[in-house]
Design a protein around this motif. Structure first.
Motif, PDB file in Angstrom:
ATOM      1  N   ASP A  87       0.842  -1.223   0.137  1.00  0.00           N
ATOM      2  CA  ASP A  87       0.054  -0.013   0.117  1.00  0.00           C
ATOM      3  C   ASP A  87       0.872   1.255   0.160  1.00  0.00           C
TER       4      ASP A  87
ATOM      5  N   LEU B 242       2.223   1.504  -3.662  1.00  0.00           N
ATOM      6  CA  LEU B 242       0.799   2.082  -4.453  1.00  0.00           C
ATOM      7  C   LEU B 242       0.475   3.521  -4.399  1.00  0.00           C
ATOM      8  N   GLU B 243       0.511   4.205  -3.076  1.00  0.00           N
ATOM      9  CA  GLU B 243      -0.051   5.309  -2.777  1.00  0.00           C
ATOM     10  C   GLU B 243       1.139   6.315  -3.330  1.00  0.00           C
TER      11      GLU B 243
ATOM     12  N   CYS C 128      -1.701   5.205  -7.174  1.00  0.00           N
ATOM     13  CA  CYS C 128      -2.588   4.298  -7.932  1.00  0.00           C
ATOM     14  C   CYS C 128      -4.309   4.466  -7.093  1.00  0.00           C
TER      15      CYS C 128
ATOM     16  N   MET D 169      -7.796   3.775  -5.993  1.00  0.00           N
ATOM     17  CA  MET D 169      -8.552   3.103  -4.896  1.00  0.00           C
ATOM     18  C   MET D 169      -9.128   1.854  -5.294  1.00  0.00           C
TER      19      MET D 169
ATOM     20  N   GLU E  38      -8.193  -0.209  -8.078  1.00  0.00           N
ATOM     21  CA  GLU E  38      -6.969  -0.904  -8.487  1.00  0.00           C
ATOM     22  C   GLU E  38      -6.218  -1.138  -7.133  1.00  0.00           C
ATOM     23  N   GLN E  39      -6.034  -0.453  -6.111  1.00  0.00           N
ATOM     24  CA  GLN E  39      -5.281  -0.948  -4.997  1.00  0.00           C
ATOM     25  C   GLN E  39      -6.068  -1.930  -4.179  1.00  0.00           C
TER      26      GLN E  39
ATOM     27  N   ASP F  42      -4.522  -5.401  -3.528  1.00  0.00           N
ATOM     28  CA  ASP F  42      -4.487  -5.682  -2.102  1.00  0.00           C
ATOM     29  C   ASP F  42      -4.926  -7.218  -2.064  1.00  0.00           C
TER      30      ASP F  42
ATOM     31  N   ILE G 211      -2.754   0.988 -13.742  1.00  0.00           N
ATOM     32  CA  ILE G 211      -3.117   1.769 -12.576  1.00  0.00           C
ATOM     33  C   ILE G 211      -3.406   3.161 -13.207  1.00  0.00           C
TER      34      ILE G 211
END
Length: 135
Positions: free
Chosen positions: A21, A24-25, A29, A31, A33-34, A38, A135
């Motif tokens: 995470d 990705l942040e 990225c 939300m 796709e995150q 995950d 993303i």
């Protein structure tokens, strides 16, 4: 490329997801796709922790790479456990009820459906599973 080498135990899942995470942040990225990533990373890591080294334990190496045009994330899992190609297993018949379906395979099926690309290789006594998501 960022990487995390960690003992492949279920107890380390939170650390794996925090690592993911954070990366990705930093990549900005989305939300949706995150969340998909995950779920995919959780499924793959838990499978490695549960089955790759049984009854012993080993490590998992998780590498995250940002690729461009289109912007996407590539996540590679490396372990030295029992050789296992999750892509070789036939997809479950999701048209059957839960009672009629064979046990197993649904998690990897969900990963395959939610990712844009997924590859497996066995090289130098290592399982190498790579997922990619735009993303």
């Amino acid at each position: 490329m960022k990487e995390l080498k960690i003992d492949a135990t279920i107890q380390n899942l939170d650390e794996v997801l925090a690592f993911l995470d954070g990366e990705l942040e930093a990549m900005e990225c989305g939300m949706k796709e995150q969340i998909q990533l995950d779920v995919a990373v959780e499924e793959i890591f838990v499978n490695i922790a549960s089955y790759a080294y049984t009854p012993n334990t080993g490590y998992a190496l998780i590498q995250i790479n940002e690729l461009g045009d289109p912007k996407r994330v590539q996540i590679t899992f490396v372990d030295e456990g029992v050789p296992y190609d999750p892509l070789a297993k036939e997809d479950p018949d999701v048209t059957l009820s839960a009672e009629e379906r064979q046990i197993g395979g649904l998690g990897i099926y969900m990963v395959k459906k939610s990712m844009d690309n997924m590859t497996y290789d066995y090289k130098d006594n290592k399982n190498i599973l790579t997922i990619e998501k735009n993303i």
